[in-house]
Design a protein around this motif. Structure first.
Motif, PDB file in Angstrom:
ATOM      1  N   PRO A   1       9.681  20.014  -2.542  1.00 49.38           N
ATOM      2  CA  PRO A   1       8.945  19.432  -3.671  1.00 49.38           C
ATOM      3  C   PRO A   1       8.337  20.486  -4.610  1.00 49.38           C
ATOM      4  CG  PRO A   1       8.430  18.264  -1.653  1.00 49.38           C
ATOM      5  CD  PRO A   1       9.273  19.431  -1.246  1.00 49.38           C
TER       6      PRO A   1
ATOM      7  N   ILE B   1       9.675  23.021  -6.066  1.00 44.37           N
ATOM      8  CA  ILE B   1      10.507  23.408  -7.220  1.00 44.37           C
ATOM      9  C   ILE B   1      10.928  22.190  -8.051  1.00 44.37           C
ATOM     10  CG2 ILE B   1      11.341  25.452  -6.003  1.00 44.37           C
ATOM     11  CD1 ILE B   1      14.129  24.130  -5.890  1.00 44.37           C
TER      12      ILE B   1
ATOM     13  N   VAL C   1      13.818  27.647  -2.474  1.00 48.61           N
ATOM     14  CA  VAL C   1      14.079  26.682  -1.391  1.00 48.61           C
ATOM     15  C   VAL C   1      13.956  25.280  -1.983  1.00 48.61           C
ATOM     16  CG1 VAL C   1      13.412  25.891   0.915  1.00 48.61           C
ATOM     17  CG2 VAL C   1      13.034  28.282   0.270  1.00 48.61           C
TER      18      VAL C   1
ATOM     19  N   VAL D   1       7.689  26.317  -8.854  1.00 44.20           N
ATOM     20  CA  VAL D   1       8.279  27.654  -8.708  1.00 44.20           C
ATOM     21  C   VAL D   1       9.127  27.981  -9.911  1.00 44.20           C
ATOM     22  CG1 VAL D   1       9.872  29.032  -7.365  1.00 44.20           C
ATOM     23  CG2 VAL D   1       8.286  27.544  -6.219  1.00 44.20           C
TER      24      VAL D   1
ATOM     25  N   GLY E   1       0.823  26.967  -0.266  1.00 44.87           N
ATOM     26  CA  GLY E   1       0.901  27.805  -1.459  1.00 44.87           C
ATOM     27  C   GLY E   1       1.030  26.960  -2.700  1.00 44.87           C
TER      28      GLY E   1
HETATM   29  N1  LIG Z   1      10.110  26.267  -2.463  1.00 43.68           N
HETATM   30  C1  LIG Z   1      10.425  27.485  -2.844  1.00 43.68           C
HETATM   31  O1  LIG Z   1      11.376  27.711  -3.629  1.00 43.68           O
HETATM   32  C2  LIG Z   1       9.660  28.673  -2.325  1.00 43.68           C
HETATM   33  C3  LIG Z   1      10.185  29.951  -2.563  1.00 43.68           C
HETATM   34  C4  LIG Z   1       9.494  31.048  -2.087  1.00 43.68           C
HETATM   35  C5  LIG Z   1       8.307  30.898  -1.383  1.00 43.68           C
HETATM   36  N2  LIG Z   1       7.812  29.627  -1.177  1.00 43.68           N
HETATM   37  C6  LIG Z   1       6.546  29.507  -0.451  1.00 43.68           C
HETATM   38  O2  LIG Z   1       6.745  28.669   0.676  1.00 43.68           O
HETATM   39  C7  LIG Z   1       5.503  28.029   1.025  1.00 43.68           C
HETATM   40  C8  LIG Z   1       5.747  26.550   1.256  1.00 43.68           C
HETATM   41  O3  LIG Z   1       6.217  25.986   0.057  1.00 43.68           O
HETATM   42  P1  LIG Z   1       7.058  24.631  -0.047  1.00 43.68           P
HETATM   43  O4  LIG Z   1       8.245  24.935  -0.869  1.00 43.68           O
HETATM   44  O5  LIG Z   1       7.204  24.005   1.277  1.00 43.68           O
HETATM   45  O6  LIG Z   1       6.057  23.823  -1.006  1.00 43.68           O
HETATM   46  P2  LIG Z   1       5.479  22.337  -1.004  1.00 43.68           P
HETATM   47  O7  LIG Z   1       6.475  21.373  -0.499  1.00 43.68           O
HETATM   48  O8  LIG Z   1       4.927  22.179  -2.382  1.00 43.68           O
HETATM   49  O9  LIG Z   1       4.284  22.436   0.056  1.00 43.68           O
HETATM   50  C9  LIG Z   1       3.116  23.133  -0.242  1.00 43.68           C
HETATM   51  C10 LIG Z   1       2.117  22.840   0.857  1.00 43.68           C
HETATM   52  O10 LIG Z   1       0.902  23.530   0.575  1.00 43.68           O
HETATM   53  C11 LIG Z   1      -0.181  22.604   0.673  1.00 43.68           C
HETATM   54  N3  LIG Z   1      -1.248  22.966  -0.234  1.00 43.68           N
HETATM   55  C12 LIG Z   1      -1.177  23.164  -1.570  1.00 43.68           C
HETATM   56  N4  LIG Z   1      -2.381  23.431  -2.062  1.00 43.68           N
HETATM   57  C13 LIG Z   1      -3.253  23.420  -1.011  1.00 43.68           C
HETATM   58  C14 LIG Z   1      -4.640  23.600  -0.886  1.00 43.68           C
HETATM   59  N5  LIG Z   1      -5.409  23.886  -1.945  1.00 43.68           N
HETATM   60  N6  LIG Z   1      -5.206  23.496   0.347  1.00 43.68           N
HETATM   61  C15 LIG Z   1      -4.450  23.205   1.418  1.00 43.68           C
HETATM   62  N7  LIG Z   1      -3.126  23.024   1.367  1.00 43.68           N
HETATM   63  C16 LIG Z   1      -2.531  23.117   0.157  1.00 43.68           C
HETATM   64  C17 LIG Z   1       0.442  21.262   0.264  1.00 43.68           C
HETATM   65  O11 LIG Z   1      -0.271  20.169   0.836  1.00 43.68           O
HETATM   66  P3  LIG Z   1      -1.335  19.245   0.051  1.00 43.68           P
HETATM   67  O12 LIG Z   1      -0.811  19.017  -1.330  1.00 43.68           O
HETATM   68  O13 LIG Z   1      -1.386  18.029   0.905  1.00 43.68           O
HETATM   69  O14 LIG Z   1      -2.601  20.016   0.095  1.00 43.68           O
HETATM   70  C18 LIG Z   1       1.796  21.363   0.952  1.00 43.68           C
HETATM   71  O15 LIG Z   1       1.696  20.980   2.309  1.00 43.68           O
HETATM   72  C19 LIG Z   1       4.537  28.345  -0.141  1.00 43.68           C
HETATM   73  O16 LIG Z   1       3.658  29.372   0.251  1.00 43.68           O
HETATM   74  C20 LIG Z   1       5.440  28.841  -1.248  1.00 43.68           C
HETATM   75  O17 LIG Z   1       4.789  29.729  -2.117  1.00 43.68           O
HETATM   76  C21 LIG Z   1       8.467  28.520  -1.614  1.00 43.68           C
END
Ligand SMILES: NC(=O)c1ccc[n+]([C@@H]2O[C@H](COP(=O)([O-])OP(=O)(O)OC[C@H]3O[C@@H](n4cnc5c(N)ncnc54)[C@H](OP(=O)(O)O)[C@@H]3O)[C@@H](O)[C@H]2O)c1
Length: 327
Positions: free
Chosen positions: A230, A232, A227, A327, A129
């Motif tokens: 990275p 946020i 959460v 975020v 995402g």
């Molecule tokens: N962190 C929060 O506070 C929070 C809160 C609510 C919901 N969420 C949701 O939880 C999920 C995971 O988030 P996270 O916090 O773990 O974020 P993260 O650490 O930023 O990880 C995001 C992941 O998505 C991949 N990604 C991004 N753009 C992409 C693309 N175009 N194609 C393929 N992969 C892509 C990134 O890998 P690459 O950059 O290598 O492509 C990375 O593995 C997301 O859907 C997010 O919206 C997060």
């Protein structure tokens, strides 16, 4: 209209079986969570998007430890290779499928290759995402913010599902987990692009779950609160705000894999939802007051004349911090 409509009496036995299973697995998730996870994923093929970072990277380890073959998907092939190597060194099974899920051809390619290599995908976790934090008044000339959140969070996710659902339906078994946010319940200011794309994903999920209820295919949604990952990091104000740990977020994911519940949401999300229905105008005033009180936001450094090229890698960078992603 009635001339052309054919009516059939639905068979109720699948619903009774589902109810029994539901309570069995919910009980097991509390009493024997490790056994239950192993039972759910051992020898299963799990395709996990967003596996290179944050929640996804940690979930990959837990699933592989429990016996799943984990198919790791994200753009950063190097990070995925390192993760797969780590998993294999602990005796687990993992394969890497690098690609940009904002490109529909990449979604198709990854799914077709995964099916050719492994024969099936039992569980799809749409976890990749991107978030954009920007007021609407600073987005008038940035329509692409809306396009790129939709492209990955909504279209990318359902494209993956469309590729894998036929096999799941044929086998009469499958689980799709769509990762969303508590923002969908709370609707905080500055997240119109991000939240609209997650609302779209949830709308699809709920209709899909209702359509497939009799088939053995389940669709779940997770509404994470903030959460500590990275994602946020670019938003400095969140350094001082309580956030769920990535380990707890993994536990939520594991819980959904075991129970196959339709939604996983915390008490804060339910409270926000209740308030927005019971006291819509009061809730709006509270959120608006908070929005006006926090005024650290600057207009974006780029505009539509500087729209990033379609194949640009929107990885975290100084530019990303300046333009309000996160975020
Ligand atoms: N962190 C929060 O506070 C929070 C809160 C609510 C919901 N969420 C949701 O939880 C999920 C995971 O988030 P996270 O916090 O773990 O974020 P993260 O650490 O930023 O990880 C995001 C992941 O998505 C991949 N990604 C991004 N753009 C992409 C693309 N175009 N194609 C393929 N992969 C892509 C990134 O890998 P690459 O950059 O290598 O492509 C990375 O593995 C997301 O859907 C997010 O919206 C997060």
């Amino acid at each position: 209209m009635f001339d052309t409509m054919k009516l059939r009496i639905p068979i109720v036995s699948p619903y009774l079986k589902r109810a029994r299973e539901h309570w069995k697995w919910n009980l097991k998730s509390v009493t024997h969570p490790d056994d239950a996870l192993r039972e759910r994923v051992d020898a299963k093929v799990v395709l996990l998007t967003g596996a290179s970072s944050g929640i996804g990277a940690q979930v990959a380890h837990r699933l592989a430890d429990a016996g799943a073959t984990v198919l790791l998907v994200a753009r950063s092939g190097d990070k995925l290779d390192a993760l797969a190597q780590e998993i294999r060194s602990h005796g687990g099974a993992a394969a890497v499928y690098a690609g940009n899920l904002a490109e529909m051809q990449d979604c198709d390619r990854i799914c077709q290759q995964a099916l050719a290599d492994h024969g099936r995908v039992d569980i799809l976790i749409n976890n990749a995402g991107r978030s954009i934090r920007r007021s609407i008044k600073f987005s008038f000339d940035r329509f692409h913010d809306y396009e790129r959140t939709m492209q990955l969070n909504y279209f990318g996710s359902i494209r993956m599902a469309m590729n894998l659902l036929p096999g799941m339906l044929k086998r009469g078994d499958g689980h799709i987990i769509n990762v969303s946010t508590m923002g969908v319940q709370a609707n905080p200011a500055r997240f119109s692009a991000y939240l609209a794309s997650k609302w779209a994903l949830e709308g699809w999920s709920w209709v899909a779950a209702n359509e497939f209820a009799h088939t053995g295919v389940t669709v779940s949604t997770i509404n994470y609160p903030l959460v500590r990952t990275p994602m946020i990091a670019p938003t400095k104000i969140y350094d001082h705000v309580p956030a769920m740990s990535a380990e707890e977020a993994v536990q939520w994911m594991i819980d959904v894999i075991i129970t196959r519940n339709k939604r996983k949401v915390g008490p804060l999300g339910l409270f926000a939802l209740g308030m927005s229905y019971a006291f819509p105008k009061t809730t709006e005033s509270v959120i608006n007051a908070g929005y006006q009180a926090v005024f650290e936001e600057q207009p974006a450094a780029t505009s539509k004349t500087q729209k990033p090229p379609a194949n640009a890698s929107p990885r975290r960078s100084r530019a990303r911090k300046q333009t309000g992603d996160g975020v």
